[in-house]
Design an enzyme around this catalytic site. Structure first.
Site, PDB file in Angstrom:
ATOM      1  N   PRO A  60       4.786  -7.827 -11.905  1.00 20.43           N
ATOM      2  CA  PRO A  60       4.659  -7.669 -10.451  1.00 20.43           C
ATOM      3  C   PRO A  60       3.213  -7.693  -9.978  1.00 20.43           C
ATOM      4  CG  PRO A  60       6.330  -6.191 -11.267  1.00 20.43           C
ATOM      5  CD  PRO A  60       5.701  -6.829 -12.481  1.00 20.43           C
ATOM      6  N   CYS A  61       2.965  -8.466  -8.905  1.00 24.85           N
ATOM      7  CA  CYS A  61       1.592  -8.659  -8.438  1.00 24.85           C
ATOM      8  C   CYS A  61       1.165  -7.645  -7.389  1.00 24.85           C
ATOM      9  CB  CYS A  61       1.432 -10.073  -7.888  1.00 24.85           C
ATOM     10  SG  CYS A  61       2.419 -10.403  -6.413  1.00 24.85           S
ATOM     11  N   THR A  62       2.108  -6.893  -6.803  1.00 22.68           N
ATOM     12  CA  THR A  62       1.746  -5.998  -5.700  1.00 22.68           C
ATOM     13  C   THR A  62       0.643  -5.000  -6.050  1.00 22.68           C
ATOM     14  OG1 THR A  62       3.698  -4.674  -6.299  1.00 22.68           O
ATOM     15  CG2 THR A  62       3.919  -6.181  -4.443  1.00 22.68           C
TER      16      THR A  62
END
Length: 355
Positions: A60-62
């Site tokens: 996940p890039c968040t």
């Protein structure tokens, strides 16, 4: 990622995906793919040990995105430690993890360095590379970071795929037929504008002629004031997501700027037109925006296949004919039909196990 790796000749052993509708999309398009709807934080990867050549995923890039809070390791969605655990338990020949450029921000340096030390301790030589969709014929400016690792005992080396900037197109030509699907009489002028617009760098030098799409992201209800002003100048809006292509009646609205449909966004991400998405507009937008562009995954997958098998490829014809599997190499590992995973658990990111 899985679609691109399939085109590169890898056969999926397991695709672990948390999102119910994203998992349904994978099953809809590839009924024979072993999709496991589960939380990677709860998956025991040890049954796959020694039976997987490539472990690939989109952590996940968040926690690292420049448009978010950039909490990094303090973010509950940070699954970089899970990527390390998966590698340790599976012991694949190689791994590829994709993320946003923000992963390399100075504030995350200690966290990333710790992960690299863990990979090294597990016996892997790891490199960090950058890759952009625009170098592989996708009409989108999408820069991403790859963590690529190979087991040291294999005595092989990885080289990034060559770039093909001459394959580039502009977003107008890329989606012209979709934009004009409902008879908007301004489609031709819009396509010409996208085709002829000059892209200038900060020093005033011409980079290229023909505008690329901004990075396609997940669902967004509307843009903020600055984004809307830029969209108006560039002639295309990325939010809200249009339900259908524009009509002449739509174009009579004051301040009209054509919005992209999810199908347009999917094509700008490099999905084939026959790829079917399951879910409503927000879910499909997230599936498209969170995806790795298939041709990028294919290019990196071919580079990894080349490293593992010592093969050389004629890259450009393979990547140009991207809507078909152009090679069908033999499996790299024995059958894993006896491997199972718990389908009842829930999930956190997708991990692709391939052979």
């Amino acid at each position: 990622m899985a679609l691109g790796l399939e085109r590169a000749g890898f056969q999926p052993v397991a695709l672990i995906e948390i999102d119910r509708q994203a998992a349904a999309t994978l099953r809809r398009n590839r009924p024979n793919w072993p999709v496991v709807e589960a939380d990677v934080r709860k998956v025991d990867f040890t049954p796959y040990k020694g039976k997987v050549d490539l472990l690939a995923g989109g952590v996940p890039c968040t926690p690292y995105s420049t448009i978010g809070e950039r909490k990094g390791k303090s973010d509950e969605n940070d699954l970089l430690p899970e990527a390390v655990r998966a590698v340790r338990e599976v012991r694949p020949k190689a791994f590829i993890f994709e993320n946003v450029d923000g992963l390399l921000h100075a504030k995350h340096a200690d966290h990333v360095a710790a992960a690299l030390r863990q990979f090294s301790k597990a016996g892997y030589a790891t490199v960090i590379e950058r890759i952009n969709t625009r170098d592989y014929g996708v009409a989108q400016n999408r820069s991403r970071v790859l963590l690529v690792g190979l087991r040291r005992d294999l005595s092989v080396s990885f080289r990034m795929p060559p770039k093909f900037p001459k394959m580039a197109t502009n977003m107008g030509d890329a989606v012209a037929d979709l934009m004009g699907a409902n008879g908007w009489s301004g489609t031709g002028d819009w396509v010409n504008r996208m085709r002829e617009m000059a892209v200038i760098d900060q020093t005033g030098n011409l980079i290229r002629t023909g505008i690329l799409a901004d990075t396609i992201r997940g669902y967004k209800g509307s843009g903020h004031k600055g984004e809307k002003a830029r969209w108006l100048r560039n002639g295309v809006a990325y939010a809200p997501i249009a339900k259908a292509a524009p009509t002449d009646e739509d174009a009579r609205t004051e301040g009209f700027v054509p919005c992209l449909t999810n199908r347009m966004r999917a094509r700008l991400q490099g999905f084939p037109d026959d790829w079917e998405f399951v879910g409503g507009i927000p879910s499909v937008a997230d599936q498209i925006g969170n995806a790795v562009a298939p041709v990028v995954a294919q290019a990196v997958g071919l580079a990894m296949y080349s490293a593992l098998q010592g093969m050389e490829f004629d890259w450009e014809p393979i990547l140009t004919l991207r809507h078909r599997r152009e090679i069908d190499p033999p499996p790299l590992a024995p059958s894993t039909d006896d491997i199972t995973a718990d389908p009842g658990s829930r999930i956190g990111t997708r991990i692709d196990l391939a052979r």
